[in-house]
Write an enzyme that holds these catalytic residues in place. Structure first.
Site, PDB file in Angstrom:
ATOM      1  N   ASP A   9      -0.998   2.373  13.078  1.00  0.00           N
ATOM      2  CA  ASP A   9       0.191   1.556  12.880  1.00  0.00           C
ATOM      3  C   ASP A   9       0.577   0.934  14.216  1.00  0.00           C
ATOM      4  O   ASP A   9       0.049   1.311  15.269  1.00  0.00           O
ATOM      5  CB  ASP A   9       1.344   2.392  12.321  1.00  0.00           C
ATOM      6  N   SER A  10       1.527   0.008  14.165  1.00  0.00           N
ATOM      7  CA  SER A  10       2.018  -0.607  15.393  1.00  0.00           C
ATOM      8  C   SER A  10       2.930   0.343  16.164  1.00  0.00           C
ATOM      9  O   SER A  10       3.057   0.239  17.386  1.00  0.00           O
ATOM     10  CB  SER A  10       2.784  -1.891  15.068  1.00  0.00           C
ATOM     11  N   TYR A  41       4.604  -5.941  15.448  1.00  0.00           N
ATOM     12  CA  TYR A  41       3.521  -6.782  14.962  1.00  0.00           C
ATOM     13  C   TYR A  41       4.005  -8.023  14.224  1.00  0.00           C
ATOM     14  O   TYR A  41       3.307  -9.027  14.162  1.00  0.00           O
ATOM     15  CB  TYR A  41       2.607  -5.965  14.037  1.00  0.00           C
ATOM     16  N   GLY A  42       5.174  -7.939  13.631  1.00  0.00           N
ATOM     17  CA  GLY A  42       5.683  -9.063  12.856  1.00  0.00           C
ATOM     18  C   GLY A  42       5.906 -10.317  13.677  1.00  0.00           C
ATOM     19  O   GLY A  42       6.022 -11.412  13.134  1.00  0.00           O
ATOM     20  N   CYS A  73       0.225  -0.042   8.097  1.00  0.00           N
ATOM     21  CA  CYS A  73       1.092  -1.109   8.583  1.00  0.00           C
ATOM     22  C   CYS A  73       0.937  -2.286   7.641  1.00  0.00           C
ATOM     23  O   CYS A  73      -0.175  -2.815   7.498  1.00  0.00           O
ATOM     24  CB  CYS A  73       0.703  -1.500  10.009  1.00  0.00           C
ATOM     25  N   ASN A  74       2.011  -2.684   6.994  1.00  0.00           N
ATOM     26  CA  ASN A  74       1.931  -3.786   6.036  1.00  0.00           C
ATOM     27  C   ASN A  74       1.523  -5.090   6.708  1.00  0.00           C
ATOM     28  O   ASN A  74       0.705  -5.848   6.186  1.00  0.00           O
ATOM     29  CB  ASN A  74       3.275  -3.970   5.329  1.00  0.00           C
ATOM     30  N   THR A  75       2.096  -5.358   7.873  1.00  0.00           N
ATOM     31  CA  THR A  75       1.785  -6.601   8.574  1.00  0.00           C
ATOM     32  C   THR A  75       0.305  -6.682   8.914  1.00  0.00           C
ATOM     33  O   THR A  75      -0.352  -7.702   8.684  1.00  0.00           O
ATOM     34  CB  THR A  75       2.636  -6.719   9.851  1.00  0.00           C
ATOM     35  N   GLU A 151      12.270   2.601  15.602  1.00  0.00           N
ATOM     36  CA  GLU A 151      11.679   3.154  16.824  1.00  0.00           C
ATOM     37  C   GLU A 151      12.739   3.862  17.665  1.00  0.00           C
ATOM     38  O   GLU A 151      12.490   4.924  18.235  1.00  0.00           O
ATOM     39  CB  GLU A 151      11.015   2.038  17.632  1.00  0.00           C
ATOM     40  N   CYS A 183       7.532  -2.270   4.910  1.00  0.00           N
ATOM     41  CA  CYS A 183       7.065  -1.935   6.256  1.00  0.00           C
ATOM     42  C   CYS A 183       7.153  -0.431   6.372  1.00  0.00           C
ATOM     43  O   CYS A 183       8.161   0.171   5.968  1.00  0.00           O
ATOM     44  CB  CYS A 183       7.942  -2.606   7.317  1.00  0.00           C
ATOM     45  N   THR A 184       6.125   0.201   6.904  1.00  0.00           N
ATOM     46  CA  THR A 184       6.111   1.675   6.934  1.00  0.00           C
ATOM     47  C   THR A 184       7.167   2.246   7.869  1.00  0.00           C
ATOM     48  O   THR A 184       7.482   3.440   7.786  1.00  0.00           O
ATOM     49  CB  THR A 184       4.721   2.203   7.347  1.00  0.00           C
ATOM     50  N   HIS A 185       7.746   1.426   8.735  1.00  0.00           N
ATOM     51  CA  HIS A 185       8.861   1.901   9.556  1.00  0.00           C
ATOM     52  C   HIS A 185      10.115   2.158   8.717  1.00  0.00           C
ATOM     53  O   HIS A 185      10.920   3.034   9.048  1.00  0.00           O
ATOM     54  CB  HIS A 185       9.214   0.857  10.629  1.00  0.00           C
TER      55      HIS A 185
END
Length: 266
Positions: A9-10, A41-42, A73-75, A151, A183-185
């Site tokens: 992931d980012s 990443y977006g 990570c979806n992006t 984050e 988004c996994t966040h």
């Protein structure tokens, strides 16, 4: 397929996927790789995102002899999966926004997708909506700021709900009854998101579906159910930029015993 699972992931968003995978496969070793040097990443240009992710993942797959890659990570998933699958011989699993289950679940036929701007704007996402949610109204909400807020939460810094409320303002006062966390966040902010929405809304993410897919590919579901091993998988985290003490403590809470900084060079 005896090597560890590589989850990528980012940032710390993939931890929401890791939890589901651990539940299905507690004895499996996992290497969690996050590219925090380029977060979020977006906001990255597509070609830069593709080249950076592919190089980093392929290098780490070889280093740890990974058995499977999960791009949590979806992006990144909307762009890098075809490139990885051409370069790797092991399975590569990506994240798809839960558009289809949202369309099936919504009672009002109006749901929202909350994701990074890149995911919201990508043709891939619009095609998912056309294919699976043709009879629904879909409100699209793009936010990179929410990634950074997640984050900060992982670093154990306080979260001000007033920074989240404007992001979700398009939901309040509507008949939206389902929100896709694209988004996994974002599942890491479930409580905060719920508190910022004025009416009951069902939150959906893809973590469970990813874990089921990974377990199926590794053929471990039945074996785990029968074997009942006492072994607990080893968790290792790698990152591309030095992390602070708060995030290190959060990773320890998740069970990570080893942390290492990964060079993005050759």
């Amino acid at each position: 397929m005896s090597g560890p699972i590589l989850i990528f992931d980012s940032g710390i968003g993939g931890l929401s996927v890791l939890e589901h995978i651990q539940t299905k496969m507690p004895a499996k070793d996992i290497f969690y790789l996050f590219d925090n040097a380029r977060l979020p990443y977006g906001d990255l240009a597509e070609q830069a995102l593709i080249e950076g992710c592919v190089a980093l993942i392929i290098k780490q797959v070889a280093c740890i002899n990974a058995s499977i890659v999960v791009v949590a990570c979806n992006t990144a998933s909307t762009l890098v999966l075809p490139h990885l699958r051409r370069r790797l011989t092991i399975p590569v699993v990506g994240v798809v926004p839960a558009i289809k289950p949202a369309a099936q679940l919504t009672k009002t036929k109006h749901f929202a997708l909350l994701a990074t701007p890149g995911t919201v704007e990508r043709a891939y996402t619009k095609e998912l909506i056309r294919e699976f949610a043709g009879g629904c109204e879909v409100t699209l909400i793009g936010s990179s700021e929410l990634v950074l807020i997640a984050e900060e939460k992982a670093k154990r810094n306080p979260i001000n709900l007033d920074t989240i409320k404007p992001i979700l303002a398009a939901i309040n006062g509507t008949n939206i009854d389902t929100l896709v966390l694209g988004c996994t966040h974002f599942p890491l902010l479930r409580q905060e998101i719920t508190e910022c929405i004025s009416h009951p809304v069902t939150l959906l993410d893809s973590g469970e579906a990813i874990a089921i897919r990974v377990a199926s590919l590794l053929e471990t579901i039945n074996r785990s159910a029968k074997g009942k091993t006492n072994k607990v998988g080893r968790l290792t985290a790698g990152f591309t930029k030095k992390i602070d003490k708060g995030l290190a403590l959060t990773l320890a809470d998740y069970g990570f015993k080893q942390l290492e900084c990964i060079s993005v060079g050759s």
